[in-house]
Design a protein around this motif. Structure first.
Motif, PDB file in Angstrom:
ATOM      1  N   UNK A 191       1.987   6.282  -7.101  1.00  0.00           N
ATOM      2  CA  UNK A 191       0.883   7.014  -7.731  1.00  0.00           C
ATOM      3  C   UNK A 191       0.963   8.515  -7.457  1.00  0.00           C
ATOM      4  N   UNK A 192       1.953   8.926  -6.658  1.00  0.00           N
ATOM      5  CA  UNK A 192       2.167  10.348  -6.413  1.00  0.00           C
ATOM      6  C   UNK A 192       1.468  10.911  -5.195  1.00  0.00           C
ATOM      7  N   UNK A 193       0.989  10.039  -4.298  1.00  0.00           N
ATOM      8  CA  UNK A 193       0.256  10.516  -3.124  1.00  0.00           C
ATOM      9  C   UNK A 193       1.137  10.468  -1.878  1.00  0.00           C
ATOM     10  N   UNK A 194       1.118  11.575  -1.138  1.00  0.00           N
ATOM     11  CA  UNK A 194       1.873  11.651   0.109  1.00  0.00           C
ATOM     12  C   UNK A 194       0.978  12.022   1.293  1.00  0.00           C
ATOM     13  N   UNK A 195      -0.319  12.170   1.040  1.00  0.00           N
ATOM     14  CA  UNK A 195      -1.215  12.673   2.090  1.00  0.00           C
ATOM     15  C   UNK A 195      -2.336  11.693   2.424  1.00  0.00           C
TER      16      UNK A 195
ATOM     17  N   UNK B  58      -8.858   6.729 -12.683  1.00  0.00           N
ATOM     18  CA  UNK B  58      -8.685   8.185 -12.732  1.00  0.00           C
ATOM     19  C   UNK B  58      -7.805   8.682 -11.593  1.00  0.00           C
ATOM     20  N   UNK B  59      -7.866   8.002 -10.452  1.00  0.00           N
ATOM     21  CA  UNK B  59      -7.022   8.378  -9.315  1.00  0.00           C
ATOM     22  C   UNK B  59      -5.619   7.787  -9.417  1.00  0.00           C
ATOM     23  N   UNK B  60      -5.416   6.911 -10.387  1.00  0.00           N
ATOM     24  CA  UNK B  60      -4.091   6.333 -10.583  1.00  0.00           C
ATOM     25  C   UNK B  60      -3.731   5.231  -9.612  1.00  0.00           C
ATOM     26  N   UNK B  61      -4.741   4.608  -9.003  1.00  0.00           N
ATOM     27  CA  UNK B  61      -4.452   3.552  -8.024  1.00  0.00           C
ATOM     28  C   UNK B  61      -4.976   2.198  -8.496  1.00  0.00           C
ATOM     29  N   UNK B  62      -5.183   2.078  -9.803  1.00  0.00           N
ATOM     30  CA  UNK B  62      -5.678   0.814 -10.344  1.00  0.00           C
ATOM     31  C   UNK B  62      -4.636  -0.295 -10.247  1.00  0.00           C
ATOM     32  N   UNK B  63      -3.358   0.045 -10.498  1.00  0.00           N
ATOM     33  CA  UNK B  63      -2.323  -0.991 -10.383  1.00  0.00           C
ATOM     34  C   UNK B  63      -2.146  -1.418  -8.931  1.00  0.00           C
TER      35      UNK B  63
ATOM     36  N   UNK C 257       0.841  -1.204   0.000  1.00  0.00           N
ATOM     37  CA  UNK C 257       0.000   0.000   0.000  1.00  0.00           C
ATOM     38  C   UNK C 257       0.871   1.248   0.000  1.00  0.00           C
ATOM     39  N   UNK C 258       1.851   1.271   0.891  1.00  0.00           N
ATOM     40  CA  UNK C 258       2.742   2.434   0.984  1.00  0.00           C
ATOM     41  C   UNK C 258       3.440   2.698  -0.344  1.00  0.00           C
ATOM     42  N   UNK C 259       4.011   1.655  -0.935  1.00  0.00           N
ATOM     43  CA  UNK C 259       4.759   1.828  -2.178  1.00  0.00           C
ATOM     44  C   UNK C 259       3.831   2.190  -3.336  1.00  0.00           C
TER      45      UNK C 259
END
Length: 240
Positions: A126-130, A196-201, A119-121
């Motif tokens: 995907x570019x999320x830090x928050x 759309x959120x880039x978390x499909x992979x 999950x962290x990786x």
């Protein structure tokens, strides 16, 4: 020598008693009104219990014994019972106890650590830090919310992940995503929104890793998760 061992065992009993007392207090606080004082008390007790569990050699054996003796959904599930009895045998032979709480469906703490790392990786890639991640419902309680049937009873249970992320929330608003519960959360994200959120992979990799359906729901805040029925637990992503 015997006296020293007895003292160590007495210390372990006190630690276990403190952990269980804290768990009772935590359960009561989570049922009470979600005031600021309650949230601070919950955070304090959870931190204290994490530390106590890191010292305890009795917590995991006690949890296994209690589940086998008093939890009918465990006793009546042949696979879980077999795994629990095998783990009791391992502990009896000197295996290192597991100190960390793990959701239902993870046989070992190492499996759960791998899940958290993924999950962290995946969020980082995907570019999320928050993002704060929470796991909800049957993976926490061992019972399905609607039917009250055992986790992994009639069929493999899902992992329902609740995500709190200002950047995801803004993106969903930009996409005019329909919201629920007075605009405090989405529904279970459909494939197009996950993409759309880039978390499909990330979703695919978690599904492959666990052999389960993994769903995402985006919330405005943790308080909005707490306001919904059902238990939840934060997934710590700062992994040592």
């Amino acid at each position: 020598m015997a006296g020293s061992a007895l003292n160590r065992y007495s210390d372990q009993l006190r630690i276990l008693s403190n952990i269980k007392a804290n768990e009772v207090l935590l359960a009561a606080l989570k049922l009470a009104n979600p005031s600021g004082d309650n949230r601070r008390s919950i955070a304090h007790l959870e931190a204290e219990n994490r530390e106590l569990k890191s010292w305890s050699t009795l917590y995991e054996p006690f949890q296994l014994w209690f589940a086998l003796k008093y939890r009918p959904e465990i006793r009546n599930n042949e696979r879980i019972t077999r795994e629990a009895e095998y783990r009791m045998m391992e502990l009896g032979r000197g295996a290192q106890p597991v100190y960390e709480w793990t959701p239902y469906g993870f046989r070992t703490a190492q499996n759960y650590t791998g899940f958290r790392q993924s999950i962290r990786d995946g969020l980082r890639d995907a570019g999320y830090k928050d993002v704060h991640v929470f796991i909800r419902r049957s993976a926490v309680t061992g019972r399905t919310f609607k039917q009250n049937s055992p986790f992994d009873g009639a069929k493999p249970s899902d992992y329902d992940l609740a995500l709190v992320s200002p950047s995801m929330w803004r993106r969903l608003n930009d996409l005019a995503t329909p919201m629920r519960n007075n605009r405090t959360r989405t529904g279970e994200l459909e494939d197009d929104l996950v993409k759309a959120l880039g978390i499909d992979s990330l979703q695919r990799s978690l599904g492959a890793q666990t052999g389960r359906k993994v769903t995402f729901m985006i919330y405005r805040s943790e308080q909005d998760i707490a306001n919904r029925p059902g238990e939840y637990v934060r997934i710590e992503l700062r992994i040592k």
